[in-house]
Design a protein around this motif. Structure first.
Motif, short mmCIF file in Angstrom:
data_model
loop_
_atom_site.label_atom_id
_atom_site.label_comp_id
_atom_site.label_asym_id
_atom_site.label_seq_id
_atom_site.Cartn_x
_atom_site.Cartn_y
_atom_site.Cartn_z
N ALA A 20 0.83 -1.20 0.00
CA ALA A 20 0.00 0.00 0.00
C ALA A 20 0.86 1.26 0.00
O ALA A 20 0.57 2.24 -0.69
N LEU A 21 1.97 1.22 0.76
CA LEU A 21 2.82 2.41 0.86
C LEU A 21 3.60 2.66 -0.44
O LEU A 21 3.97 3.79 -0.73
N LEU A 505 -2.78 6.81 9.19
CA LEU A 505 -4.01 6.54 9.95
C LEU A 505 -4.87 5.50 9.24
O LEU A 505 -5.37 4.56 9.87
N ALA A 506 -5.02 5.64 7.93
CA ALA A 506 -5.86 4.69 7.18
C ALA A 506 -5.30 3.28 7.25
O ALA A 506 -6.02 2.31 7.45
N LEU A 507 -3.98 3.16 7.12
CA LEU A 507 -3.38 1.83 7.13
C LEU A 507 -3.44 1.19 8.51
O LEU A 507 -3.76 0.00 8.64
N SER A 510 -6.93 0.41 9.26
CA SER A 510 -7.49 -0.39 8.17
C SER A 510 -8.84 0.18 7.71
O SER A 510 -9.84 -0.51 7.62
N ILE A 511 -8.82 1.46 7.42
CA ILE A 511 -10.01 2.12 6.88
C ILE A 511 -9.64 2.80 5.57
O ILE A 511 -8.46 2.94 5.24
N ASP A 512 -10.65 3.24 4.86
CA ASP A 512 -10.43 3.87 3.57
C ASP A 512 -9.91 5.31 3.76
O ASP A 512 -10.48 6.08 4.51
N ALA A 545 -0.20 9.96 14.14
CA ALA A 545 -1.29 9.40 13.32
C ALA A 545 -1.43 7.90 13.59
O ALA A 545 -2.54 7.36 13.64
N GLU A 546 -0.29 7.24 13.75
CA GLU A 546 -0.31 5.81 14.06
C GLU A 546 -1.01 5.56 15.41
O GLU A 546 -1.84 4.66 15.55
#
Ligand code: FES
Ligand code: FES
Lengths: 776, 159
Positions: A20-21, A505-507, A510-512, A545-546
């Motif tokens: 993803a990254l 944050l999304a990763l 696990s959100i969009d 964010a994490e």
């Protein structure tokens, strides 16, 4: 929760996260910027707002006899004219408050402010400025760094003892014209004894110029005072909480009475940490009861805001019979200009101003660096402050030593580069000492041993820079419809920080990503942050964010039985839905989940503070090693340097935004090319020549050669997923790499920046002359 | 008080007619940014070297900081606000600037996009040298230009 601690490393990404990254990001600030919809501070208007204009001193040093604004006050459209007499004693600065808002007894550089006007139009304000009569008795000016610190030199700030120093006590200085000093000493007490017994000692001197950060957006501000006596400041400043405390201190107001709004900044490179007009505009807004706007004219940007410190660097190094570095000594003077007020660090120095030879193993070290007051424009921070000057000197010096010893410059560096477990020249411990790997990669990327065509030369330069730290808080608000806002006062100067926050944050949750927006608030509505700078943002913003992502997951996990009573064991949030782990089936979408858990009108609010803490002196720090290597030729008739090939090899952590990350590195390279070849603000007798962007050249698209970028990734970094930094990694090695290539190509050693065609030509001619007429 | 020397001008900005009185000394950049509040056009150097204020006047790429506003009487101007489609859909060039890393801080970006759009109208498939020549009047301090060159190349050859 993951097992990392606040001062440790980020958790490396798993395979899915890494995939993803690696996907190029589409910046969320892009649409506003490509359509012109994004509003910057200078685009902001208010009904009834007045324009500010300022009168600057024409003399570099003088005692004010009178400033007569009586005619100016009568001109049409003029609402207020303030002189030093109206704000006597009010000083400002990021750490040491030594610069007057308006000078009342003494002026200290050409451009020092004497008066401020607010008028209905900018034209009227400037006409009033032109109508102010000034009588100044000239005093002996101070321009020379060596003379400035001699006994009997004119003292620029005799009243320094009374200056406010924010956040502690100012370190004592040995001479009143010294702003700040650092001394780094390691190894034998008596370094002279080491030099005395060393087989070879080399000594070189270098100079670097003052120049400007060259952001396209000039400083701008809009200040108004509301009915509740709250002072509102819209600004290009990149450290809004710091500006708030500076203003509170200078103006004698409680911080809560000042609200700073710093949104999207049109380029920073260090220079936007310093604000000047905001202080005078406050007094104009007070005097008129109206909002007051100021946009800095580019001539004033260059001559009266803050510039990179010019420097004079003397380096001496001892080498043993095996080509190992034994001792290094440096005496470095930085031209701080008339005020230290643009420097934020406690010792009023540049953080990397002593980084002449940091990536090497040298047992005996004495590096003294000082910033000096002179009657010139104040100097401040500019991309890799201090390092640009120090690395040009250090890497040129090292290269010259290698050549004088008849050694290959790359091999010579490899022999002396710091390895795992060893301590660097400045006493640094490295978590991963990847310098040798970087140098070996330069060797292969440049095909280092390959013979070059006649007239070509090859050079490299190499440095190491630590990843910045600090503490940062982010807030999160989750609405019942599943939309997530992250709020912060962290300005966006273009580095891509909102995408760092969103992606991480999304990763982690696990959100969009598309349901997240980053909302910028003023200092009144957002938690404290240290602002942008020092290569810290990716590190600490990604970790905050994490933490938010982990908190959000925990919050949902706890409440899952309530939202989904029949959920099978192990059901969890995955890819924006609650998923049955056995079947992979979606049990409940995120929107619906949140609709069940978050009542209407009662959004969930979370905050997370990440504090990177400080490393102890013997603990390993996080660093990036980077090298630049170029192949050049020099035109013997014009002195023009042409770069035929350029490679940047960088030790990087996990990359969060591939497009923005490469953009920082390539942009830094172009910044370095400008500093190497063309940028210089020439000041003669205190007067700056060439007061426009036309005369002080910045690199155009034609001046920047193509760059080959080689990333050496690691997941050993302090940011989320093991991220490190990129913004200040690539500019400093460029100038010494080019200088070393010039030395390789034509045998002359550039010791002064920028390496303009005129300077190179003069050096070539002097060399040819010396060859033709050898000294007897 | 000096006599009113202002001049009535009519022109078209991004398809909308304007009818205004302006001072003969007023620059086009002020007319756009201050009088019409179209702040997408930026001002930086004010001397015609940075390109932040790039606009098209009857299709010709010009620096709005150098042009007296009265000069646009009877002409039609395209600013950055007029580059996207009627419903705000981004042009191929605008999208390419976003995804190729053609922008960072964005201060130069409106001017870059206007200039690059004009380039493709003149030369739909420019070489790298032609891109460098045409864009040399638009400074960018952030990107190092590599992303801008990629963006123009990819907008020139979509897909
Ligand atoms: S502002 Fe017009 S060219 Fe720079
Ligand atoms: S994106 Fe910042 S100047 Fe170009």
């Amino acid at each position: 929760m993951s097992d990392h601690d606040a001062r440790g490393l980020g958790t490396p990404p798993d395979a899915a996260e890494a995939t993803a990254l690696a996907k190029p990001e589409r910046r969320d600030d892009g649409p506003g910027k490509v359509t012109g919809a994004t509003r910057y501070a200078g685009d902001r208007k208010m009904p009834g707002a007045l324009w500010a204009a300022f009168l600057g001193s024409q003399v570099p040093h003088g005692r004010i006899r009178s400033v007569d604004a009586s005619l100016a006050r009568t001109l049409p459209g003029v609402r207020a004219v303030l002189t030093g007499a109206d704000v006597e004693g009010v000083l400002f600065g990021r750490r040491l408050q030594d610069r007057p808002v308006l000078a009342w007894d003494r002026v200290r550089f050409v451009g020092d402010r004497l008066a401020a006007v607010a008028a209905d139009t900018l034209e009227a304000a400037e006409a009033a400025v032109a109508a102010i009569e000034v009588d100044i008795e000239e005093l002996e000016p101070l321009f020379d760094l060596e003379l400035a610190v001699r006994d009997g030199a004119p003292v620029l700030h005799p009243e320094a003892g009374g200056y406010v120093y924010m956040g502690g006590t100012r370190p004592p200085v040995a001479h009143p014209n010294v702003q700040g000093r650092t001394l780094k000493q390691r190894g034998e007490e008596d370094i002279e004894a080491v030099f005395a017994r060393a087989p070879r000692v080399f000594e070189h001197e270098f100079t670097t110029p003052r120049h400007h950060a060259g952001y396209i957006e000039p400083h701008a501000t809009l200040v108004w005072i509301d009915d509740g006596d709250i002072v509102h400041v819209v600004t290009t400043n990149k450290t809004p909480f710091s500006l708030r405390s500076q203003m509170a201190t200078s103006l004698g107001l409680p911080p809560a009475q000042i609200e700073i709004e710093a949104g999207v900044i049109g380029g920073d490179f260090g220079g936007k940490g310093y604000s000047v007009d905001e202080f005078a505009c406050y007094f104009l807004a007070r005097a008129t009861g109206r909002p007051v706007r100021a946009v800095t004219r580019y001539a004033d940007e260059l001559s009266a805001t803050n510039v990179r410190h010019a420097a004079r660097l003397r380096l001496r190094t001892a080498v043993d019979a095996d080509g190992r570095l034994l001792a290094h000594q440096a005496d470095i003077l930085f031209d701080g200009g008339a005020y230290a007020s643009a420097k934020p660090l406690p010792h009023l120095m540049l953080a990397a101003g002593n980084a002449t030879m940091s990536p090497y193993r040298i047992p005996n070290v004495r590096i003294e660096a000082r910033t000096i007051y002179t009657n010139t424009v104040p100097a401040g921070h500019m991309r890799s402050p201090g390092e640009v000057q120090a690395l040009f000197a250090g890497e040129s010096h090292l290269d010259a030593i290698a050549r004088e010893l008849g050694e290959d410059p790359l091999e010579f560096r490899l022999r002396n580069v710091v390895r795992d477990g060893e301590v660097g020249t400045l006493g640094d411990h490295f978590r991963e000492a990847r310098g040798a790997e970087v140098l070996e990669t330069v060797r292969s990327a440049m095909d280092w041993g390959r013979p070059l065509p006649a007239g070509r030369g090859r050079g490299l330069a190499f440095g190491v820079r630590h990843v910045g730290g600090g503490a940062l808080t982010l807030g999160l608000r989750l609405a019942p419809d599943g939309r997530i806002e992250v709020f912060t006062a962290l300005p966006d100067q273009g580095g891509g920080q909102t995408m760092v926050i969103k992606r991480v944050l999304a990763l982690v949750a696990s959100i969009d990503e598309s349901r997240i927006s980053v909302v910028r608030r003023t200092t009144a509505g957002a938690p404290f942050d240290p602002g942008v700078g020092g290569s810290r943002v990716t590190h600490i913003a990604s970790r905050a964010a994490e933490m938010l992502g982990e908190q959000l997951r925990d919050w949902i996990d706890e409440r899952l039985p309530r939202a989904l009573p029949d959920a099978p064991a192990g059901a969890e949030l995955r890819d924006d839905a609650i998923v049955d782990p056995a079947t992979g089936h979606i049990l409940l979408g995120f929107d619906e989940l949140i609709g069940r858990l978050v009542p209407a009108g009662e959004p969930l609010e979370l905050t997370a503070t990440f504090d990177a803490g400080t490393h102890g002196p013997d603990e390993s720090g996080d660093n990036d090693f980077a090298a630049c290597a170029v192949e050049v030729s020099v035109d013997a008739d014009t002195g023009t340097i042409t770069i035929h090939d350029a490679v940047l090899v960088v030790d990087v952590g996990t990359v969060i935004n591939p497009v923005a990350h490469a953009g920082q590195l390539v942009g830094g390279f172009a910044f370095g090319v400008g500093a190497a070849l063309m940028e210089e603000l020439i000041v003669e007798d205190g007067v700056m020549a060439g007061l426009s962007l036309g005369e002080t050249r910045l690199p155009t698209i034609r001046d920047v050669p193509a760059l080959r970028l080689v990333l050496l990734p690691t997941t050993v970094g302090p940011g989320a997923f093991g991220a490190k930094m990129a913004g200040e990694l690539s500019n400093a090695p460029v100038a010494p790499a080019i200088a070393n290539a010039v030395a390789d190509a034509v045998g002359i050693r550039p010791t002064q920046l920028p390496m303009t065609p005129e300077r190179i030509l003069a050096a070539l001619r002097a060399w040819a002359g010396a060859e033709a007429n050898p000294p007897t | 008080m000096s006599a009113d020397v202002s001049v009535q001008i009519r022109f078209d900005v991004n398809g909308t007619g304007q009818d205004l009185r302006v001072d003969p000394e007023r620059r086009l950049v002020d007319l756009l940014r201050e009088d019409l509040d179209m702040t997408g056009t930026k001002e930086s150097c004010a001397v015609g070297v940075c390109g932040a204020c790039s606009v098209l006047v009857d299709g010709e790429l010009l620096s709005a900081c150098l042009i007296p506003a009265v000069m646009v009487d009877g002409r039609s101007i395209t600013t950055i606000e007029g580059i996207a489609g009627p419903n705000g859909e981004l042009s191929a060039m605008q999208e390419a600037f976003i995804v190729e890393g053609g922008l960072q801080c964005g201060a130069c970006t409106p001017g870059q996009v206007v200039a690059a759009t004009a380039l493709l109208r003149e030369q739909p498939d420019p070489s790298d040298a032609e891109i460098r020549d045409w864009m040399a009047g638009n400074l960018c301090r952030c990107t190092g230009y590599a992303g801008i060159i990629r963006a123009i190349r990819s907008a020139a050859a979509p897909g």
